[in-house]
Scaffold this motif. Structure first.
Motif, PDB file in Angstrom:
ATOM      1  N   LEU A  99       0.825  -1.183   0.000  1.00  0.00           N
ATOM      2  CA  LEU A  99       0.000   0.000   0.000  1.00  0.00           C
ATOM      3  C   LEU A  99       0.871   1.250   0.000  1.00  0.00           C
ATOM      4  O   LEU A  99       2.027   1.231   0.440  1.00  0.00           O
ATOM      5  CB  LEU A  99      -0.925   0.006   1.220  1.00  0.00           C
ATOM      6  N   GLU A 101       0.632   3.772   1.837  1.00  0.00           N
ATOM      7  CA  GLU A 101       0.974   4.139   3.212  1.00  0.00           C
ATOM      8  C   GLU A 101       2.167   3.337   3.719  1.00  0.00           C
ATOM      9  O   GLU A 101       3.017   3.857   4.451  1.00  0.00           O
ATOM     10  CB  GLU A 101      -0.243   3.933   4.112  1.00  0.00           C
ATOM     11  N   ALA A 148      -8.678   5.102  -4.358  1.00  0.00           N
ATOM     12  CA  ALA A 148      -7.572   5.209  -3.410  1.00  0.00           C
ATOM     13  C   ALA A 148      -8.085   5.268  -1.978  1.00  0.00           C
ATOM     14  O   ALA A 148      -7.471   4.698  -1.065  1.00  0.00           O
ATOM     15  CB  ALA A 148      -6.736   6.447  -3.729  1.00  0.00           C
ATOM     16  N   HIS A 151      -8.720   1.901  -0.359  1.00  0.00           N
ATOM     17  CA  HIS A 151      -7.567   1.030  -0.101  1.00  0.00           C
ATOM     18  C   HIS A 151      -6.523   1.683   0.793  1.00  0.00           C
ATOM     19  O   HIS A 151      -5.403   1.180   0.888  1.00  0.00           O
ATOM     20  CB  HIS A 151      -6.932   0.621  -1.433  1.00  0.00           C
ATOM     21  N   THR A 152      -6.858   2.807   1.403  1.00  0.00           N
ATOM     22  CA  THR A 152      -5.934   3.480   2.316  1.00  0.00           C
ATOM     23  C   THR A 152      -6.688   3.911   3.559  1.00  0.00           C
ATOM     24  O   THR A 152      -7.919   3.933   3.577  1.00  0.00           O
ATOM     25  CB  THR A 152      -5.283   4.709   1.654  1.00  0.00           C
ATOM     26  N   ASN A 153      -5.936   4.278   4.571  1.00  0.00           N
ATOM     27  CA  ASN A 153      -6.553   4.702   5.831  1.00  0.00           C
ATOM     28  C   ASN A 153      -6.030   6.042   6.333  1.00  0.00           C
ATOM     29  O   ASN A 153      -6.721   6.710   7.092  1.00  0.00           O
ATOM     30  CB  ASN A 153      -6.297   3.650   6.929  1.00  0.00           C
ATOM     31  N   VAL A 155      -3.403   8.390   4.374  1.00  0.00           N
ATOM     32  CA  VAL A 155      -2.876   9.411   3.469  1.00  0.00           C
ATOM     33  C   VAL A 155      -3.947  10.428   3.089  1.00  0.00           C
ATOM     34  O   VAL A 155      -5.133  10.104   2.983  1.00  0.00           O
ATOM     35  CB  VAL A 155      -2.294   8.775   2.187  1.00  0.00           C
TER      36      VAL A 155
END
Length: 308
Positions: A99, A101, A148, A151-153, A155
């Motif tokens: 990922l 991050e 996005a 699939h991210t937490n 950024v």
């Protein structure tokens, strides 16, 4: 005659033999036997016995196991690149990619482009004036950020820049609010006016008057995010009074960043934005810095221009 000697085309469970008589020899064979018989029929130039078998083995090739042929056909019927998905039952899941991050990124940004002209009416404003080839395959910026966000937490998710004049401000406000909610309040709204008149012609928005249009767009965004009852009456847009229950996750609103290099544009950044989008670094001195007036020339040593 035993059932093993009955031709494949005569296997028909549940139906009696023409003319009556014993039907035991016409009982259903095992799936493995049927599969091999269908493959053999295709290789011999014939056709499988059922419509489902004909679909499954339409691309049969000698020496290729049936499940792989089936999977290849299913891949062909799905949209998008095959590496973005897989069928769990065949055990062919793609390797997990790191990922953003995990790689140390703090923010992800998208741009906005709808045309990639070979000879635009205005040159590309960076470098040698030629538009990069990457703009020939430009994704929708907000849809890309929504993917996005899923699939991210951590950024931040931003646009640099989003051409905010290509759609009505009410539609823009709804899209930005939804994206901020879906991302858990990680949206940075970077707005610009673009540089290519051809794109404005393509979307049916006048090139002239962009400054007044972005000012009114910002008015609508602020009203949409600040009030539950929203109405707007302006020179360009009219919104009857309506209830807006959809509010951004960030209170009171996502930060708005503006791009601009002209004196008017930079004043708008200072007056209405949370920050400035310089687009490309390093920058040459923008038009606002020069040429200096005679009054500025007198005080230049004490008060240099912003980019000096």
């Amino acid at each position: 005659m035993s059932s093993s000697n009955v031709p494949t085309s005569h296997w028909c469970p549940g139906r009696r033999r023409p003319g009556g008589g014993d039907t035991s020899r016409y009982s259903r064979p095992s799936r493995g036997v049927v599969r091999e018989a269908n493959i053999a029929a295709v290789h011999a130039g014939g056709a499988p016995n059922s419509s489902s078998a004909r679909r499954r083995y339409a691309d049969a090739r000698p020496g290729v196991p049936a499940p792989h042929r089936t999977q290849r056909r299913e891949h062909a019927n799905r949209p998008g690149p095959a590496h973005l998905w897989s069928r769990r039952k065949h055990g062919r899941r793609p390797a997990r990619q790191p990922l953003a991050e995990e790689l140390g990124y703090d923010s992800l940004w998208t741009g906005d482009r709808i045309l990639a002209l070979a000879a635009p009416s205005a040159p590309y404003p960076v470098g040698d004036g030629i538009m990069p080839r990457i703009y020939e395959n430009h994704l929708d910026p907000l849809i890309s950020l929504a993917l996005a966000a899923a699939h991210t937490n951590r950024v931040r998710l931003g646009t640099s820049t989003l051409n905010g004049l290509w759609e009505p401000p009410l539609m823009l406000a709804r899209s930005l609010t939804a994206l901020d909610l879906l991302s858990g309040g990680r949206l940075d709204v970077g707005l610009g006016l673009g540089w290519m008149p051809d794109e404005y012609t393509a979307v049916g928005v006048p090139w002239q008057g962009r400054g007044a249009r972005i000012d009114e767009t910002l008015d609508v965004l602020e009203e949409y995010w600040a009030r539950d009852l929203v109405s707007h009456q302006g020179p360009l847009f009219t919104i009857p009074e309506t209830t807006v229950g959809l509010k951004p996750h960030q209170r009171a609103a996502p930060p708005i960043l503006l791009a601009g290099f002209t004196p008017t544009g930079l004043r708008r950044v200072a007056r209405r934005a949370a920050g400035w989008l310089p687009v490309a670094m390093p920058l040459a001195c923008p038009p606002a810095c020069g040429p200096p007036s005679s009054k500025r020339q007198k005080t230049r040593v004490e008060t240099p221009p912003p980019c000096a």
